[in-house]
Scaffold this motif. Structure first.
Motif, PDB file in Angstrom:
ATOM      1  N   ASN A 107       8.029 -22.613  -9.450  1.00 58.37           N
ATOM      2  CA  ASN A 107       9.208 -22.137  -9.688  1.00 58.37           C
ATOM      3  C   ASN A 107       9.759 -21.329  -8.304  1.00 58.37           C
ATOM      4  N   MET A 108       9.438 -21.986  -7.288  1.00 54.47           N
ATOM      5  CA  MET A 108       9.721 -21.352  -5.893  1.00 54.47           C
ATOM      6  C   MET A 108       9.230 -22.405  -4.903  1.00 54.47           C
ATOM      7  N   THR A 109      10.016 -22.122  -3.550  1.00 50.35           N
ATOM      8  CA  THR A 109       9.537 -23.080  -2.635  1.00 50.35           C
ATOM      9  C   THR A 109       8.097 -23.143  -2.662  1.00 50.35           C
ATOM     10  N   PRO A 110       7.734 -24.685  -2.568  1.00 53.31           N
ATOM     11  CA  PRO A 110       6.280 -24.934  -2.183  1.00 53.31           C
ATOM     12  C   PRO A 110       5.716 -24.704  -0.996  1.00 53.31           C
ATOM     13  N   LEU A 111       6.627 -24.205   0.149  1.00 51.41           N
ATOM     14  CA  LEU A 111       6.131 -23.859   1.289  1.00 51.41           C
ATOM     15  C   LEU A 111       5.249 -22.608   1.085  1.00 51.41           C
ATOM     16  N   LEU A 112       5.454 -21.707   0.127  1.00 50.74           N
ATOM     17  CA  LEU A 112       4.763 -20.616  -0.040  1.00 50.74           C
ATOM     18  C   LEU A 112       3.686 -20.963  -0.685  1.00 50.74           C
ATOM     19  N   ARG A 113       2.549 -21.537  -0.242  1.00 48.03           N
ATOM     20  CA  ARG A 113       1.500 -22.182  -1.052  1.00 48.03           C
ATOM     21  C   ARG A 113       0.595 -20.977  -1.823  1.00 48.03           C
ATOM     22  N   THR A 114       0.507 -21.113  -3.072  1.00 55.00           N
ATOM     23  CA  THR A 114      -0.279 -20.064  -4.224  1.00 55.00           C
ATOM     24  C   THR A 114      -0.836 -20.959  -5.249  1.00 55.00           C
ATOM     25  N   THR A 115      -1.655 -20.747  -5.979  1.00 60.93           N
ATOM     26  CA  THR A 115      -2.159 -21.272  -7.161  1.00 60.93           C
ATOM     27  C   THR A 115      -1.922 -20.218  -8.147  1.00 60.93           C
ATOM     28  N   GLY A 116      -1.620 -19.006  -7.789  1.00 59.70           N
ATOM     29  CA  GLY A 116      -1.293 -17.984  -8.646  1.00 59.70           C
ATOM     30  C   GLY A 116      -0.375 -17.931  -9.386  1.00 59.70           C
ATOM     31  N   THR A 117      -0.517 -16.890 -10.681  1.00 65.42           N
ATOM     32  CA  THR A 117       0.773 -16.914 -11.510  1.00 65.42           C
ATOM     33  C   THR A 117       1.773 -15.958 -11.164  1.00 65.42           C
ATOM     34  N   TRP A 118       1.020 -14.599 -10.643  1.00 69.89           N
ATOM     35  CA  TRP A 118       1.834 -13.443 -10.443  1.00 69.89           C
ATOM     36  C   TRP A 118       1.724 -13.007  -8.883  1.00 69.89           C
ATOM     37  N   VAL A 119       2.618 -12.292  -8.465  1.00 70.21           N
ATOM     38  CA  VAL A 119       2.781 -11.733  -7.258  1.00 70.21           C
ATOM     39  C   VAL A 119       2.929 -10.139  -7.389  1.00 70.21           C
ATOM     40  N   TRP A 120       1.938  -9.395  -6.446  1.00 64.60           N
ATOM     41  CA  TRP A 120       2.177  -8.033  -6.478  1.00 64.60           C
ATOM     42  C   TRP A 120       3.480  -7.454  -5.736  1.00 64.60           C
ATOM     43  N   GLY A 149      -9.983  -8.000  -8.596  1.00 58.17           N
ATOM     44  CA  GLY A 149      -9.571  -9.507  -8.935  1.00 58.17           C
ATOM     45  C   GLY A 149      -8.958  -9.714 -10.188  1.00 58.17           C
ATOM     46  N   SER A 150      -7.681  -9.040 -10.212  1.00 61.45           N
ATOM     47  CA  SER A 150      -6.867  -9.351 -11.332  1.00 61.45           C
ATOM     48  C   SER A 150      -6.279 -10.912 -11.221  1.00 61.45           C
ATOM     49  N   HIS A 151      -6.772 -11.154 -12.624  1.00 61.54           N
ATOM     50  CA  HIS A 151      -6.542 -12.794 -12.848  1.00 61.54           C
ATOM     51  C   HIS A 151      -5.378 -13.237 -12.504  1.00 61.54           C
ATOM     52  N   GLY A 152      -5.032 -14.050 -11.629  1.00 59.09           N
ATOM     53  CA  GLY A 152      -3.939 -14.867 -11.197  1.00 59.09           C
ATOM     54  C   GLY A 152      -2.810 -14.163 -10.382  1.00 59.09           C
ATOM     55  N   HIS A 153      -3.461 -12.882  -9.665  1.00 59.96           N
ATOM     56  CA  HIS A 153      -2.518 -12.116  -8.987  1.00 59.96           C
ATOM     57  C   HIS A 153      -2.796 -12.473  -7.520  1.00 59.96           C
ATOM     58  N   ARG A 154      -1.617 -12.418  -6.927  1.00 63.11           N
ATOM     59  CA  ARG A 154      -1.558 -12.790  -5.390  1.00 63.11           C
ATOM     60  C   ARG A 154      -0.804 -11.645  -4.640  1.00 63.11           C
ATOM     61  N   ALA A 155      -0.903 -11.877  -3.314  1.00 63.24           N
ATOM     62  CA  ALA A 155      -0.384 -11.140  -2.291  1.00 63.24           C
ATOM     63  C   ALA A 155       0.529 -12.033  -1.441  1.00 63.24           C
ATOM     64  N   PHE A 156       1.971 -11.618  -1.492  1.00 63.48           N
ATOM     65  CA  PHE A 156       2.817 -12.128  -0.320  1.00 63.48           C
ATOM     66  C   PHE A 156       3.204 -10.771   0.566  1.00 63.48           C
ATOM     67  N   ALA A 157       3.434 -11.346   1.867  1.00 56.68           N
ATOM     68  CA  ALA A 157       3.833 -10.084   2.849  1.00 56.68           C
ATOM     69  C   ALA A 157       5.363 -10.831   3.071  1.00 56.68           C
ATOM     70  N   VAL A 158       6.217  -9.587   3.508  1.00 53.75           N
ATOM     71  CA  VAL A 158       7.542  -9.889   3.829  1.00 53.75           C
ATOM     72  C   VAL A 158       8.030  -8.986   4.638  1.00 53.75           C
ATOM     73  N   ARG A 159       8.972  -9.652   5.500  1.00 57.98           N
ATOM     74  CA  ARG A 159       9.653  -8.586   6.677  1.00 57.98           C
ATOM     75  C   ARG A 159      10.904  -8.947   6.807  1.00 57.98           C
ATOM     76  N   SER A 160      11.805  -8.405   7.446  1.00 53.24           N
ATOM     77  CA  SER A 160      13.140  -8.458   7.846  1.00 53.24           C
ATOM     78  C   SER A 160      13.098  -9.424   8.804  1.00 53.24           C
ATOM     79  N   GLY A 161      13.855 -10.559   8.865  1.00 53.80           N
ATOM     80  CA  GLY A 161      13.711 -11.662  10.006  1.00 53.80           C
ATOM     81  C   GLY A 161      13.905 -11.341  11.341  1.00 53.80           C
TER      82      GLY A 161
END
Length: 164
Positions: A107-120, A149-161
């Motif tokens: 349910n988001m762009t596939p360009l951010l590749r992850t198999t997780g269900t949750w994002v911190w 090792g929270s099941h299904g939890h992933r990290a994304f990083a973000v910044r202003s462009g």
């Protein structure tokens, strides 16, 4: 202005002065931009793994595709020095902005590749809980910060462009 030299100055009939200055202007730290690899609507993936949202100007990086605690996610983001740095954990609102029901497997762009269900997110409540965003249903949830090792939890990083 400090660091500039007046090259020419003149008076206009409307009562204003025109001043020509010479000098260098620094508009901010320039971040390098690698070659574009793919597009998905207004998202652009670059070869350095940075995904730029052309609407919000935010730049994203998906973290390691493995289960991790909030502490592990935060440590990964803080150590990220990709493309000039300045990375941080996203807010819940920023994560909600990625959610597009029916878009790709998560349910988001596939360009951010992850198999997780949750994002911190960077948002915490009390001392032991942190908010995470569910890619499956677009909703929030709180989880123990220290849960290894929270099941299904992933990290994304973000910044202003940086560069457009």
């Amino acid at each position: 202005l400090p660091g500039f030299q007046i090259m020419d100055m003149g008076y206009s009939p409307d009562g204003t002065y025109q001043v020509v200055l010479a000098g260098k202007v620094t508009a901010g730290e320039k971040k390098s931009r690698s070659r574009e690899l793919a597009r998905d609507g207004f998202f652009v993936l670059y070869e350095n793994r940075v995904v730029k949202d052309a609407i919000t100007g935010l730049e994203w990086v998906a973290g390691p595709d493995k289960d991790m605690s909030w502490n592990e996610a935060k440590a990964w983001v803080q150590s990220l020095n990709l493309d000039g740095g300045d990375w941080r954990m996203p807010t819940m609102d920023e994560l909600k902005g990625l959610y597009k029901e029916g878009k790709g497997e998560r349910n988001m762009t596939p360009l951010l590749r992850t198999t997780g269900t949750w994002v911190w997110s960077d948002e915490t409540t009390r001392s032991s809980l942190a908010w995470a965003f569910c890619l499956h249903d677009g909703g929030p949830g709180t989880w123990l910060i220290s849960e290894d090792g929270s099941h299904g939890h992933r990290a994304f990083a973000v910044r202003s462009g940086g560069n457009g």
